[in-house]
Write an enzyme that holds these catalytic residues in place. Structure first.
Site, PDB file in Angstrom:
ATOM      1  CB  ILE A 162       1.357   4.283   4.819  1.00 47.86           C
ATOM      2  CG1 ILE A 162       0.554   5.468   4.782  1.00 47.86           C
ATOM      3  CG2 ILE A 162       2.318   4.456   6.046  1.00 47.86           C
ATOM      4  CD1 ILE A 162      -0.232   5.919   6.074  1.00 47.86           C
ATOM      5  N   GLY A 218       0.697  -1.156   0.067  1.00 47.96           N
ATOM      6  CA  GLY A 218       0.103  -0.058  -0.016  1.00 47.96           C
ATOM      7  C   GLY A 218       0.838   1.326  -0.042  1.00 47.96           C
ATOM      8  CE  LYS A 227      -7.423   0.575  10.937  1.00 48.51           C
ATOM      9  NZ  LYS A 227      -6.453  -0.387  10.934  1.00 48.51           N
ATOM     10  N   GLY A 272      -3.981  -1.941  -2.341  1.00 49.58           N
ATOM     11  CA  GLY A 272      -2.355  -1.936  -2.891  1.00 49.58           C
ATOM     12  C   GLY A 272      -1.831  -2.087  -4.207  1.00 49.58           C
ATOM     13  CE1 TYR A 323     -10.520   2.439   8.190  1.00 52.38           C
ATOM     14  CE2 TYR A 323     -10.446   4.839   8.433  1.00 52.38           C
ATOM     15  CZ  TYR A 323      -9.790   3.588   8.411  1.00 52.38           C
ATOM     16  OH  TYR A 323      -8.372   3.380   8.305  1.00 52.38           O
TER      17      TYR A 323
END
Ligand code: UDP
Length: 322
Positions: A15, A13, A156, A39, A152
């Site tokens: 980062i 991906g 997380k 990615g 989301y």
């Protein structure tokens, strides 16, 4: 010191690929697992000749593979997750599955094997709280479960809670990083991110699309600053069991960002406003401000973001021009 071996989930991906480069530079042996859902092979193809680099194209939902990979590393950087507001809205179930089940498989195995995990979490967790800057101890202020955006943040948040529970009850050494709006080369606008979108629009002469009134503000960080900070935390014993914001704390409005991108590219693109409903569909909630409190990461590892907004925009322009 013996050679360190890192497993990077989601290493293909945006980062992840920058993190992999930096780890290789520091002498680590690196194994990437990525299912290429968001990615891309292009992000890591230049590393393929490196004898310390290996890559497995598979999903982290595969416990057999994960068990082997976790066993053969010293530290796991866990980035594999659904990413981007637009992607999450369009792939709600898939993103819940990968974010929750994927992390649970990893924590269980890393806990058993006693391997350190760096969990990549998100500023989205603070939701629409207006108590800026956001401190790591602050409340999450999330909207109703019926609005897809918030799923989301919920997934997380559960990841973080799970990681902390594994830390307390099963001795998992874990460091949690909440990454704020991060930009740089290789980020794609396909999943909603504003910076690569604006730059692409400006370079192609299309309208630069500002959602809402453009007065919502964000703090944009360079991926190079963010990766440096996270690597320092990964190597800091005191950081285990802790949560850290990472990003940049200089705010800018989205309208101002559009103006800077237009000016630096020298583009003739008009700046156009677009309703949130038109952009994301019915019942979308955005946050007005999102600013990280960076004192904790500063105290632990001396983190300070070095790249300013113009520098970030220029790095994205260089990448998009190529
Ligand atoms: N945004 C925009 N135009 C776009 C994409 C995004 O105005 O083409 C806005 C978006 O509504 C938000 C901000 O830019 O207010 C940052 O969006 P992004 O998806 O990059 O990150 P977020 O901070 O929402 O996670």
């Amino acid at each position: 010191m013996p050679e360190m071996r890192a497993l990077v989930t989601g290493g293909a991906g945006f980062i992840g690929s920058h993190l992999v480069e930096k780890l290789l530079e520091k002498g680590y042996r690196v194994h990437v697992i990525d299912d290429l859902s968001t990615g891309s092979r292009d992000n890591i193809s230049h590393l393929e000749g490196n004898s310390r680099f290996e890559c497995t194209i598979d999903t982290i939902l595969n416990p057999g593979i994960m068990e082997k990979l976790v066993a053969s590393c010293d530290i796991v950087f866990h980035l594999a997750a659904a990413v981007g507001v637009e992607y999450v809205i369009q792939n709600q179930l898939k993103s819940i599955e990968i974010n929750i089940r994927g992390s649970e498989i990893l924590f269980e195995q890393a806990g058993k094997a006693g391997k350190k995990v760096v969990l990549f979490s998100t500023s989205e967790i603070y939701g629409k709280s207006d108590v800026v800057p956001f401190n790591e101890e602050a409340d999450s202020v999330l909207g109703p479960t019926t609005l897809k955006r918030w799923s989301y943040a919920v997934t997380k948040a559960l990841d973080e809670i799970l990681a902390l529970a594994y830390h307390r009850e099963r001795d998992l050494p874990v460091v949690i990083v909440r990454v704020f709006n991060t930009c740089g080369p290789r980020q794609t606008g396909r999943y909603g991110m504003v910076m690569p979108r604006f730059v692409k629009q400006a370079l192609s002469g299309e309208p630069i699309t500002v959602f809402g009134d453009g007065e919502q503000r964000r703090c944009f960080a360079s991926v190079f600053d963010v990766v440096d900070g996270i690597l320092k935390l990964a190597e800091c014993d005191r950081a285990v069991g802790e949560i850290f914001n990472v990003g940049n704390n200089k705010e800018t409005s989205i309208l101002k960002l559009a103006g800077r991108v237009k000016e630096i590219t020298g583009s003739a693109s008009p700046i156009e406003f677009m309703d949130y409903e038109h952009a994301y569909g019915e019942g979308f909630e955005d946050m007005r401000r999102r600013v990280p409190d960076l004192r904790k990461i500063g105290e632990f590892v001396g983190y300070k973001p070095l790249t300013d907004l113009d520098g970030i925009i220029k790095s994205v322009i260089d990448f998009e021009r190529k």
